[in-house]
Write an enzyme that holds these catalytic residues in place. Structure first.
Site, short mmCIF file in Angstrom:
data_model
loop_
_atom_site.label_atom_id
_atom_site.label_comp_id
_atom_site.label_asym_id
_atom_site.label_seq_id
_atom_site.Cartn_x
_atom_site.Cartn_y
_atom_site.Cartn_z
N SER A 1 0.85 -1.18 0.00
CA SER A 1 0.00 0.00 0.00
C SER A 1 0.88 1.23 0.00
O SER A 1 2.01 1.20 0.49
CB SER A 1 -0.88 0.00 1.26
OG SER A 1 -1.48 1.25 1.46
N TYR B 1 -0.79 0.19 10.43
CA TYR B 1 -0.94 -0.30 9.05
C TYR B 1 0.23 0.15 8.19
O TYR B 1 0.82 -0.64 7.45
CB TYR B 1 -2.27 0.22 8.49
CG TYR B 1 -2.59 -0.26 7.09
CD1 TYR B 1 -3.06 -1.55 6.87
CD2 TYR B 1 -2.44 0.58 6.00
CE1 TYR B 1 -3.38 -1.98 5.60
CE2 TYR B 1 -2.76 0.16 4.71
CZ TYR B 1 -3.23 -1.13 4.52
OH TYR B 1 -3.53 -1.55 3.26
#
Length: 183
Positions: free
Chosen positions: A113, A126
């Protein structure tokens, strides 16, 4: 599956995993697994090889998120995000690369990501996990450079998946990402 691949669906949600495998057809199977647990990942890889005779592609796509300011993140939440998003990639690669070396071929796709760049607030767990995936993927790619094993990263962009906890119709559908993963 539509292109003839035999697919092992692996998920900790047994009902959903069975449903997905059933929808994909007879050439697919389901293996319940918590990818944050090495003692479940290794048998999943072994079971895949036993059922299908080989393991050509490992698609590391498990992910969970946690949003909040760093001082407010519960340590258990931090550890769970790191386990699911980062440790799972290590466990998958650790289990699959020896099989692929023995076969002389393999592909590993790790879904990363842009959060790996650390540019978003409220996203430290994250982002840290995805940054770790980025480095682990590059290392595994370098370690297999002398083989026909490719370790790649896929940065799909904002995609309407369960990670959001709700339907996000303004985001791209997961199917849009498939041609890039296939390539």
């Amino acid at each position: 599956a539509r292109e003839g691949a035999r697919v092992m669906v692996a998920d900790r949600d047994e009902a959903l995993g069975k449903e997905v495998a059933g929808e994909l057809g007879a050439q697919c199977a389901f293996q319940p697994v918590d990818v944050a647990d090495l003692e479940q990942v290794e048998p999943m890889v072994k079971s895949t090889v036993e059922q299908f005779g080989r393991l050509d592609v490992l698609f590391n796509n498990a992910g969970i998120g946690s949003f909040g300011q760093t001082p407010d993140i519960d340590p258990d939440t931090w550890h769970q995000v790191i386990a699911v998003d980062l440790h799972s990639v290590f466990y998958g690669c650790r289990s699959a690369i020896p099989v692929m070396r023995e076969q002389g071929h393999g592909r590993i796709i790790n879904v990363v990501s842009r959060a790996a760049e650390g540019r978003g607030p409220l996203n430290s767990a994250y982002g840290a996990a995805k940054a770790g995936m980025f480095t682990a993927s590059r290392s595994a790619a370098a370690e297999t450079a002398d083989t026909d094993i490719l370790v790649n990263m896929l940065f799909p962009g904002m995609t309407n998946t369960a990670i959001w906890g709700r339907d996000m119709p303004s985001m791209q559908a997961p199917e849009v990402v498939y041609p890039t993963a296939r390539m």
